[in-house]
Design a protein around this motif. Structure first.
Motif, PDB file in Angstrom:
ATOM      1  N   ALA A   1      -0.378  -6.446  -4.343  1.00  7.66           N
ATOM      2  CA  ALA A   1       0.521  -5.323  -5.181  1.00  7.66           C
ATOM      3  C   ALA A   1      -0.139  -5.355  -6.648  1.00  7.66           C
ATOM      4  O   ALA A   1      -0.292  -4.209  -7.225  1.00  7.66           O
ATOM      5  CB  ALA A   1       1.720  -5.975  -5.439  1.00  7.66           C
ATOM      6  N   VAL A   2      -0.708  -6.405  -7.201  1.00  7.74           N
ATOM      7  CA  VAL A   2      -1.471  -6.567  -8.475  1.00  7.74           C
ATOM      8  C   VAL A   2      -2.552  -5.346  -8.522  1.00  7.74           C
ATOM      9  O   VAL A   2      -2.920  -4.563  -9.282  1.00  7.74           O
ATOM     10  CB  VAL A   2      -1.702  -7.742  -8.954  1.00  7.74           C
ATOM     11  CG1 VAL A   2      -2.772  -7.445 -10.473  1.00  7.74           C
ATOM     12  CG2 VAL A   2      -0.500  -8.576  -9.347  1.00  7.74           C
ATOM     13  N   ILE A   3      -3.392  -5.619  -7.265  1.00  7.71           N
ATOM     14  CA  ILE A   3      -4.708  -4.848  -7.159  1.00  7.71           C
ATOM     15  C   ILE A   3      -4.141  -3.205  -6.974  1.00  7.71           C
ATOM     16  O   ILE A   3      -4.833  -2.333  -7.639  1.00  7.71           O
ATOM     17  CB  ILE A   3      -5.365  -5.206  -5.973  1.00  7.71           C
ATOM     18  CG1 ILE A   3      -6.084  -6.549  -6.231  1.00  7.71           C
ATOM     19  CG2 ILE A   3      -6.492  -4.229  -5.470  1.00  7.71           C
ATOM     20  CD1 ILE A   3      -6.776  -7.386  -5.093  1.00  7.71           C
ATOM     21  N   ALA A   4      -3.047  -3.243  -6.426  1.00  3.80           N
ATOM     22  CA  ALA A   4      -2.704  -1.664  -6.254  1.00  3.80           C
ATOM     23  C   ALA A   4      -1.964  -1.093  -7.589  1.00  3.80           C
ATOM     24  O   ALA A   4      -1.360  -0.156  -7.501  1.00  3.80           O
ATOM     25  CB  ALA A   4      -1.807  -1.706  -5.145  1.00  3.80           C
ATOM     26  N   GLY A   5      -1.752  -1.941  -8.489  1.00  2.56           N
ATOM     27  CA  GLY A   5      -1.387  -1.556  -9.667  1.00  2.56           C
ATOM     28  C   GLY A   5       0.164  -1.569  -9.672  1.00  2.56           C
ATOM     29  O   GLY A   5       0.941  -0.869 -10.537  1.00  2.56           O
ATOM     30  N   LYS A   6       0.827  -2.310  -8.627  1.00  6.69           N
ATOM     31  CA  LYS A   6       2.437  -2.206  -8.632  1.00  6.69           C
ATOM     32  C   LYS A   6       3.042  -3.536  -9.288  1.00  6.69           C
ATOM     33  O   LYS A   6       4.174  -3.552  -9.361  1.00  6.69           O
ATOM     34  CB  LYS A   6       2.609  -2.203  -7.231  1.00  6.69           C
ATOM     35  CG  LYS A   6       2.377  -0.780  -6.478  1.00  6.69           C
ATOM     36  CD  LYS A   6       2.811  -0.562  -5.250  1.00  6.69           C
ATOM     37  CE  LYS A   6       2.571   0.797  -4.550  1.00  6.69           C
ATOM     38  NZ  LYS A   6       2.890   0.941  -3.386  1.00  6.69           N
TER      39      LYS A   6
END
Ligand code: GZL
Length: 338
Positions: free
Chosen positions: A279-284
């Motif tokens: 999720a962090v990698i996806a910017g979320k």
């Protein structure tokens, strides 16, 4: 000639009988061993650990169970008796009483809540069975009711969550925070709340405008976040979730509400399961405070030391990191074990 042959036959027969007897001894010592192990009971040669697990409410919990089953289940030194309480303290108490009746060598307990353990732990103590607390603590007057706690410092985790959020959003910003608490009464929830508040109180421009339990689950985390968005939507700047599963539920709720998680509303959570790194990698999501669930090796060592009559530390702490932003999450993800 015939005499020689007879002598040879006699010698051969004697040798055969000799080897058969000695061979039989090694087998019997083998079977003896097997016999002694079965006589003394395979279990007596093994360290019998009764583990009362809370349930399977989160990715973290599942990872902890797998770590313990892999470590103790695959090692012939141990016999693991496992019980899943489905989040109910009464089931954990029943399991502990069963372990006591079975005279296990060590009891491992992940206590769903902090209170209500004195009676059953006194029964374990009276039976001479040491209790090791795993991943959550208990609130007892008499600390001798348990031998050791293997787990994290949740207050530090809460403080790190607040410190990293302030770094990310700026110490002078006006930030309205909604807090998704863990299971009511759980030490992990109480202490993560306390730690976060310790830091926020030094920054009055950071305000917790709503705080409610999402019970450490994805579904309840989503449900509570939907209610927060309904009442305070545009007014919410950040989410502090006591675990990743509730943060992942909140992410879904924020998207369905029409805002961008990780951008419009910043998110910090605790645990460090793979899904939150993605999720962090996806910017979320934005900040991950690690809480290590892989306690199998530490439990195995502690049980072995206790069985050998050795002293063990009252608090066997797990080491943890913090990961902030896409780059750190991308770098860490390949080596994540849970
Ligand atoms: C922490 C543990 C918590 C996790 C949650 O040690 O007790 O319980 O943070 C889990 O994911 O449900």
């Amino acid at each position: 000639m015939a005499r020689t042959k007879k002598l040879r036959m006699f010698l051969f027969a004697t040798l055969m009988v000799f080897f058969l007897l000695t061979g039989c001894n090694s087998e019997s010592s083998g079977s003896g061993n097997e016999g002694s192990s079965s006589d003394s009971g395979a279990k007596e040669d093994k360290i019998v650990v009764g583990f009362s697990q809370i349930g399977a409410e989160s990715g973290w919990r599942t990872a902890e169970t797998e770590s313990i089953k892999e470590t103790l289940g695959n090692d012939p030194q141990y016999k693991l008796k496992f019980s899943d309480a489905q989040q109910k303290q009464e089931n954990q108490i029943k399991a502990l009483r069963s372990f006591i009746a079975q005279k296990v060598d060590v009891i491992a307990l992940a206590p769903v809540v902090e209170s209500g353990w004195e009676t059953v732990l006194q029964e374990a103590k009276n039976s001479g069975i040491p209790v090791i607390l795993l991943d959550r603590g208990i609130d007892v007057e008499d600390e001798s009711l348990y031998t050791s706690f293997i787990g994290s410092d949740f207050i530090v985790e809460g403080e790190n969550a607040a410190k990293e959020l302030i770094k990310l959003m700026g110490k002078d910003s006006q930030v309205n925070i909604v807090e998704l608490q863990g299971t009511v009464g759980a030490s992990a929830a109480n202490d993560r709340m306390e730690g976060f508040a310790n830091i926020i109180k030094e920054h009055p421009n950071y305000k917790i405008i709503k705080s409610q339990s999402g019970d450490f689950t994805r579904s309840k985390g989503k449900e509570v976040m939907e209610a927060f968005l309904k009442s305070d939507g545009e007014n919410i700047d950040a989410v502090y979730a006591h675990n990743d599963d509730m943060a992942l539920g909140a992410i879904q709720a924020i998207e369905e509400y029409g805002l961008k998680p990780g951008e419009d509303i910043k998110i910090v959570s605790v645990d460090g399961i793979k899904d939150i790194f993605e999720a962090v990698i996806a910017g979320k999501s934005n900040i991950i405070v690690e809480c290590n669930p892989l306690l199998g090796p530490q439990l195995a060592q502690a049980a072995k030391d206790l069985h050998a009559g050795k002293e063990i530390e009252k608090w066997i702490k797990t080491e943890e990191e913090v990961f902030v932003g896409k780059e750190e999450a991308e770098a860490a993800l390949p080596s994540r074990k849970y």
